[in-house]
Structure formats: C-alpha cells, structure tokens
Motif scaffolding. Sequence first.
Motif, short mmCIF file in Angstrom:
data_model
loop_
_atom_site.label_atom_id
_atom_site.label_comp_id
_atom_site.label_asym_id
_atom_site.label_seq_id
_atom_site.Cartn_x
_atom_site.Cartn_y
_atom_site.Cartn_z
N TYR A 40 2.08 -18.97 -11.62
CA TYR A 40 3.50 -18.75 -11.93
C TYR A 40 3.71 -17.35 -12.51
CZ TYR A 40 8.00 -19.09 -14.23
OH TYR A 40 9.29 -18.84 -14.64
N GLY A 41 2.82 -16.94 -13.40
CA GLY A 41 2.94 -15.62 -14.03
C GLY A 41 2.84 -14.50 -13.00
N LEU A 42 1.91 -14.64 -12.07
CA LEU A 42 1.76 -13.61 -11.02
C LEU A 42 3.02 -13.53 -10.16
CD1 LEU A 42 -1.92 -14.26 -9.84
CD2 LEU A 42 -1.08 -12.17 -10.91
N GLU A 52 -6.74 -5.13 -7.07
CA GLU A 52 -7.66 -5.43 -8.18
C GLU A 52 -7.20 -4.89 -9.51
OE1 GLU A 52 -11.82 -4.55 -7.54
OE2 GLU A 52 -11.71 -5.49 -5.55
N GLU A 53 -6.67 -3.67 -9.48
CA GLU A 53 -6.27 -3.04 -10.73
C GLU A 53 -5.09 -3.76 -11.37
OE1 GLU A 53 -5.16 1.37 -11.26
OE2 GLU A 53 -7.07 1.29 -10.15
N ASP A 54 -4.09 -4.10 -10.55
CA ASP A 54 -2.92 -4.82 -11.07
C ASP A 54 -3.32 -6.20 -11.60
OD1 ASP A 54 -1.46 -2.70 -10.32
OD2 ASP A 54 -0.40 -3.67 -8.65
N SER A 61 -4.08 -9.48 -20.25
CA SER A 61 -3.08 -9.87 -21.25
C SER A 61 -2.57 -11.29 -21.03
CB SER A 61 -1.91 -8.88 -21.24
OG SER A 61 -1.27 -8.96 -19.98
N PHE A 62 -3.12 -11.99 -20.05
CA PHE A 62 -2.62 -13.35 -19.75
C PHE A 62 -2.92 -14.32 -20.89
CE2 PHE A 62 -3.31 -17.71 -18.31
CZ PHE A 62 -2.07 -17.99 -17.78
N ASP A 63 -1.91 -15.08 -21.27
CA ASP A 63 -2.11 -16.15 -22.25
C ASP A 63 -1.11 -17.25 -21.95
OD1 ASP A 63 -3.35 -17.40 -24.26
OD2 ASP A 63 -2.46 -16.23 -25.89
N MET A 64 -1.41 -18.43 -22.38
CA MET A 64 -0.47 -19.54 -22.19
C MET A 64 -0.58 -20.48 -23.38
SD MET A 64 -2.49 -21.69 -19.27
CE MET A 64 -1.54 -23.19 -19.50
N ASP A 65 0.37 -21.39 -23.46
CA ASP A 65 0.39 -22.28 -24.61
C ASP A 65 0.65 -23.70 -24.14
OD1 ASP A 65 0.11 -22.49 -27.24
OD2 ASP A 65 2.07 -21.68 -27.80
N VAL A 66 0.06 -24.66 -24.80
CA VAL A 66 0.33 -26.07 -24.49
C VAL A 66 0.86 -26.72 -25.76
CG1 VAL A 66 -0.61 -28.21 -23.55
CG2 VAL A 66 -1.68 -26.04 -22.95
N LYS A 67 2.01 -27.37 -25.64
CA LYS A 67 2.55 -28.07 -26.81
C LYS A 67 2.74 -29.54 -26.47
CE LYS A 67 4.96 -23.99 -28.39
NZ LYS A 67 6.21 -23.25 -28.43
N ILE A 68 2.54 -30.38 -27.45
CA ILE A 68 2.73 -31.81 -27.22
C ILE A 68 4.11 -32.19 -27.76
CG2 ILE A 68 1.78 -34.14 -27.60
CD1 ILE A 68 -0.33 -32.39 -26.40
#
Length: 223
Positions: A40-42, A52-54, A61-68
């Motif tokens: 989804y981010g891409l 490759e460079e992109d 810097s990719f990060d994600m979060d999971v919340k309950i």
Amino acid sequence: MIITIDGYIATGKSSVAKKLAEAIGFIFFDTGAMYRTLTYGLLKHHINFHNEEDLKKFLDSFDMDVKIYRRERLYFYEDEDVTDKIRSREVTEAVSEISANKAVRDKLILLQRELSVGVNAVFEGRDMGTVVFPNAELKIFLIGRNEIRAKRRFDEIVQKYPEQAKNLTLEQCLEDINRRDHYDSTRENSPLVQPKDAHVIDTSDLSLDDVVNKILESHASLT
Ligand code: DC
C-alpha cells in the motif's frame, strides 16, 4: 515460545492463528498484512519498486503500526488506518510480485524477528517456519482443496467487501487462487514450501474449532 502457521491462500490461516492465539494467550501476527501494508505504501507514493534506489529509500524509512480496537487488529501506515485498504483489489493484485522482492523480504523478516523478541506469539504467513523462525517450537502447515478455498475466499469477499464483490465470480476466485499459489510456490525468494518438521492439516472438511483443537492436541504443553 513461537508457533508458526504457514500455508496456501484461503486455508484459514489468519482465522486459525487468531483463534489459537486467543485460546492460549499468545500474541498473533498476520505477516501477510505486513506485506500488504508495505505494498500500500509503495502504491500510495507511486514508487516503482523495480528501481533499486527508490525502493531502498522507501524501505529505509518504512514503518507501520498495529493497534487493537475492540479485539480487532487495525493496521496503520503514516497515521492512516489502512485496515480495509490493504484488502483492496489494487493491493491484492500488486502484493504477490512485491512480496517476492528480496529487499522487501529482508526488511520485513527483520521487523518480524524484532517483534518476536521476548514474547509468546503465533506468526502466520508463508515462510514463518522455513525462513523467519526455523527453530520455532511448533510449526503448522495448512493445506486445502482448491475449490473449497475459492468458495471460502469468495464468501469472505461478499461478506466483508460487498463493493469489491459486485463484479466477482467464483471462477475468478479460483483462477486467482491458482495463480497466486503458483506464484508464491515458485518464486526465488522464500517460496512457500512445507517445513520438514511441520504438522500438516488439511482444513477442507474441518471447522475452525476442529483445526484449532487439532493444533492444541499436537503439542502437549499448549493445553
Ligand atoms: O496472506 P495474504 O494473502 O494476506 O498475503 C498477502 C501476500 O503476501 C501474498 O501474496 C503472499 C505474501 N506473503 C509472503 O510472501 N510472506 C509472508 N510471510 C506472508 C505473506
């Protein structure tokens, strides 16, 4: 303790992993949702992952979060709730190819191993028992007949995503499952293969509870 659940599409992996984790008080990680969130981010940033460079810049810097929330898992990317968006047709169509990319896998494998430190968890995916956690104490591999899996996937989309289901047929679901099974099993990086030491369960004619009970019976320390 780490339990891994791998297997083919629509064998009930996520439901089984979630129910099993609840039954034994473990945390549950759906690693397919991680590949979907990254995809989804891409797409969101229009990044060509063949560059490759992109891709490297994005992954760094990719990060994600999971919340309950109310016992459901919500997935966040850049503070946006993407729980439904990562199930969209656009993401589903792109995720197989993106998840076959080595740099993408290296990044998510690292994140998955970080998440496993010091916790009791059920990790569900395609390469959990083979690549990510080869020393997991219990490995499960789920299989099922293609027609049954296609029907399950079709019913799930109709129920959860009626908009998407409007132009969908059971035959298309079967074709999609066959195509994705083939792709996941033949890709070069972390192909979907049955771990040698896994308990194999055919879920075609079993209820969710039957599968969870079978897993509980397979490992004495769980009950
Ligand atoms: O289980 P799912 O359909 O949500 O998975 C989405 C995609 O991610 C699927 O194409 C396979 C891939 N995947 C993977 O390559 N490795 C994993 N551990 C989990 C999922």
